[in-house]
Scaffold this active site. Structure first.
Site, PDB file in Angstrom:
ATOM      1  N   ASP A 188      13.408  15.739  23.585  1.00 37.02           N
ATOM      2  CA  ASP A 188      13.102  15.688  25.018  1.00 37.02           C
ATOM      3  C   ASP A 188      14.415  15.735  25.805  1.00 37.02           C
ATOM      4  O   ASP A 188      15.289  14.892  25.599  1.00 37.02           O
ATOM      5  CB  ASP A 188      12.337  14.377  25.291  1.00 37.02           C
ATOM      6  CG  ASP A 188      11.831  14.278  26.719  1.00 37.02           C
ATOM      7  OD1 ASP A 188      12.102  15.184  27.528  1.00 37.02           O
ATOM      8  OD2 ASP A 188      11.177  13.262  27.034  1.00 37.02           O
ATOM      9  N   ASP A 221      10.775  21.171  28.825  1.00 29.30           N
ATOM     10  CA  ASP A 221      11.939  20.438  28.295  1.00 29.30           C
ATOM     11  C   ASP A 221      11.603  19.552  27.095  1.00 29.30           C
ATOM     12  O   ASP A 221      12.320  18.614  26.794  1.00 29.30           O
ATOM     13  CB  ASP A 221      12.567  19.586  29.409  1.00 29.30           C
ATOM     14  CG  ASP A 221      11.694  18.417  29.812  1.00 29.30           C
ATOM     15  OD1 ASP A 221      10.458  18.562  29.789  1.00 29.30           O
ATOM     16  OD2 ASP A 221      12.241  17.347  30.128  1.00 29.30           O
ATOM     17  N   GLU A 222      10.512  19.859  26.406  1.00 28.18           N
ATOM     18  CA  GLU A 222      10.121  19.052  25.243  1.00 28.18           C
ATOM     19  C   GLU A 222       9.607  19.951  24.122  1.00 28.18           C
ATOM     20  O   GLU A 222       8.798  20.832  24.384  1.00 28.18           O
ATOM     21  CB  GLU A 222       8.952  18.129  25.594  1.00 28.18           C
ATOM     22  CG  GLU A 222       9.222  17.009  26.537  1.00 28.18           C
ATOM     23  CD  GLU A 222       7.914  16.352  26.935  1.00 28.18           C
ATOM     24  OE1 GLU A 222       7.334  15.633  26.104  1.00 28.18           O
ATOM     25  OE2 GLU A 222       7.450  16.604  28.060  1.00 28.18           O
TER      26      GLU A 222
HETATM   27 MG   LIG Z   1      12.459  15.248  29.655  1.00 25.19          MG
END
Ligand SMILES: [Mg+2]
Length: 399
Positions: free
Chosen positions: A10, A112-113
């Site tokens: 993350d 973003d993961e």
């Molecule tokens: Mg994040």
């Protein structure tokens, strides 16, 4: 059975970090990560809210989602930078590409993961904890932003672990650590527990994840329907969903449909799949292709999306073949949760069906189906779609 090893990676404060890096690259003298700064929507288009904030901005009491004019009141000379979708996509891709070096099974969960299935990779990569640090540092050193890595035996635990202390950290939440590390947390911190569920849970006296884990599952099901079961499983660190590589969009033919009402029974879901199979099948045959991969996507009433796919030995093109595989996938994947969206996609095309003898499939039956489908298509083309349907589709037993 071998315990799975899942990583959840993350990006810390993704939009603000990515904007900071983009500015530094363009010659900026300030790193907005170190000053009171926010990423905000376009004020001229009345989307002037805080999308992301730096640590100094957070310390000044600025909150994500609040209007920019309010944020400006909290800090003199607040630095405001506009969202930059293009650069975010660029960094997201670079981040994903690094992860793909370490596992063949990487699922992009959001911009973003990512989840990585690292099961059985010790032979290749050695100690998993060391590998997590290596990946984290490689991203920092080559791309300039930090990430958290969570490691667990399922996706849920990996995701919960990456959310422990931030930034730039590696955490584990293995099966045997669930009680010690996850149970003391507030039930609000459990993945998928939204505001309305959390209010109801507290009302019921369920305040920690431990309370939820020990709660009577039948009471939870009465109160929350299928979500109750899911929450109870999650609180106990149980989640058997797979890390799935998504089918690239441009590589297949797919349709999805958002349902007018949430659907929670198998026969209605099958009917939806039947419709989708006809639409997908028609386009597939119009292009003269056969597909070797079928995937089904489900999105439930809390927008949790999951998908399952199957690679076939013999390529298919008839509605009925597509429908059959889709039903098989549905049966395996559906968590009995209320479904809001159903998607069906076929991909990995070949021009011809292989004349391959399989021990598991009745090739003659398939060939016959292809012929029937061809005849049906011709009639439908002549007299309009849906004139004739293969009756057996509706009579399929629910096994
Ligand atoms: Mg994040």
């Amino acid at each position: 059975m071998m315990e799975r090893i899942i990583f959840h990676v993350d990006v810390n404060n993704a939009f603000l970090s990515w904007s900071a890096i983009e500015m530094l690259k363009a010659g900026s003298k300030v790193d907005i990560r170190n000053i009171p700064a926010v990423v905000g929507g376009d004020e001229s288009k009345r989307r002037g809210i805080v999308v992301a904030k730096s640590m100094p901005a957070k310390k000044a009491g600025i909150k994500t989602g609040e209007p920019l004019y309010m944020a400006r009141r909290k800090v003199d000379n607040l630095f405001v930078v506009q969202t930059n979708k293009e650069s975010y996509v660029k960094y997201s891709k670079a981040f994903y590409n690094i992860l793909c070096k370490y596992s063949p099974v990487v699922e992009r969960y959001s911009i973003d993961e990512c989840f990585l299935d690292m099961t059985g990779m010790e032979m290749l990569h050695g100690n998993m904890l060391e590998l997590a640090y290596k990946i984290k540092d490689e991203i920092k050193n080559t791309l300039g932003f930090t990430v958290n890595v969570g490691i667990g035996n399922c996706k849920l635990c990996a995701k919960m672990a990456s959310d422990f202390e931030k930034p730039d950290k590696v955490h584990t939440l293995f099966k045997n650590e669930v009680k010690e590390k996850m149970w003391p947390l507030n039930v609000d911190d459990l993945f998928m527990v939204g505001k309305s569920s959390s209010a109801k849970l507290h009302e019921m006296g369920i305040n920690t994840i431990e309370d939820l884990a020990k709660a009577d599952v039948n009471v939870l099901i009465t109160r929350f329907k299928s979500m109750g079961m899911m929450m109870h499983n999650y609180a106990n660190g149980i989640d058997d969903s797979l890390v799935e590589k998504p089918v690239p969009k441009n590589q297949g033919i797919g349709h999805s449909t958002t349902l007018p009402n949430d659907v929670d029974n198998l026969s209605d879901l099958r009917k939806v799949l039947y419709k989708l199979a006809s639409m997908v099948g028609m386009r597939l045959r119009n292009e003269g292709k056969y597909a070797t991969v079928v995937s089904v996507q489900l999105k439930n009433n809390v927008f949790f999306s999951y998908q399952h796919q199957k690679t076939l030995i013999n390529p298919i093109s008839s509605n009925e073949d597509i429908y059959d595989v889709a039903c098989e996938l549905l049966k395996v994947m559906w968590k009995k949760d209320p479904i809001r969206l159903v998607g069906l996609r076929v991909s990995d095309f070949t021009d011809k069906t292989y004349e391959q003898i399989s021990l598991f499939e009745d090739f003659n039956k398939k060939e016959k189906r292809d012929k029937i489908q061809k005849a049906l298509d011709e009639i439908n083309k002549k007299y309009g779609n849906d004139t004739i349907k293969s009756a057996s589709l509706y009579e399929k037993k629910e096994n």
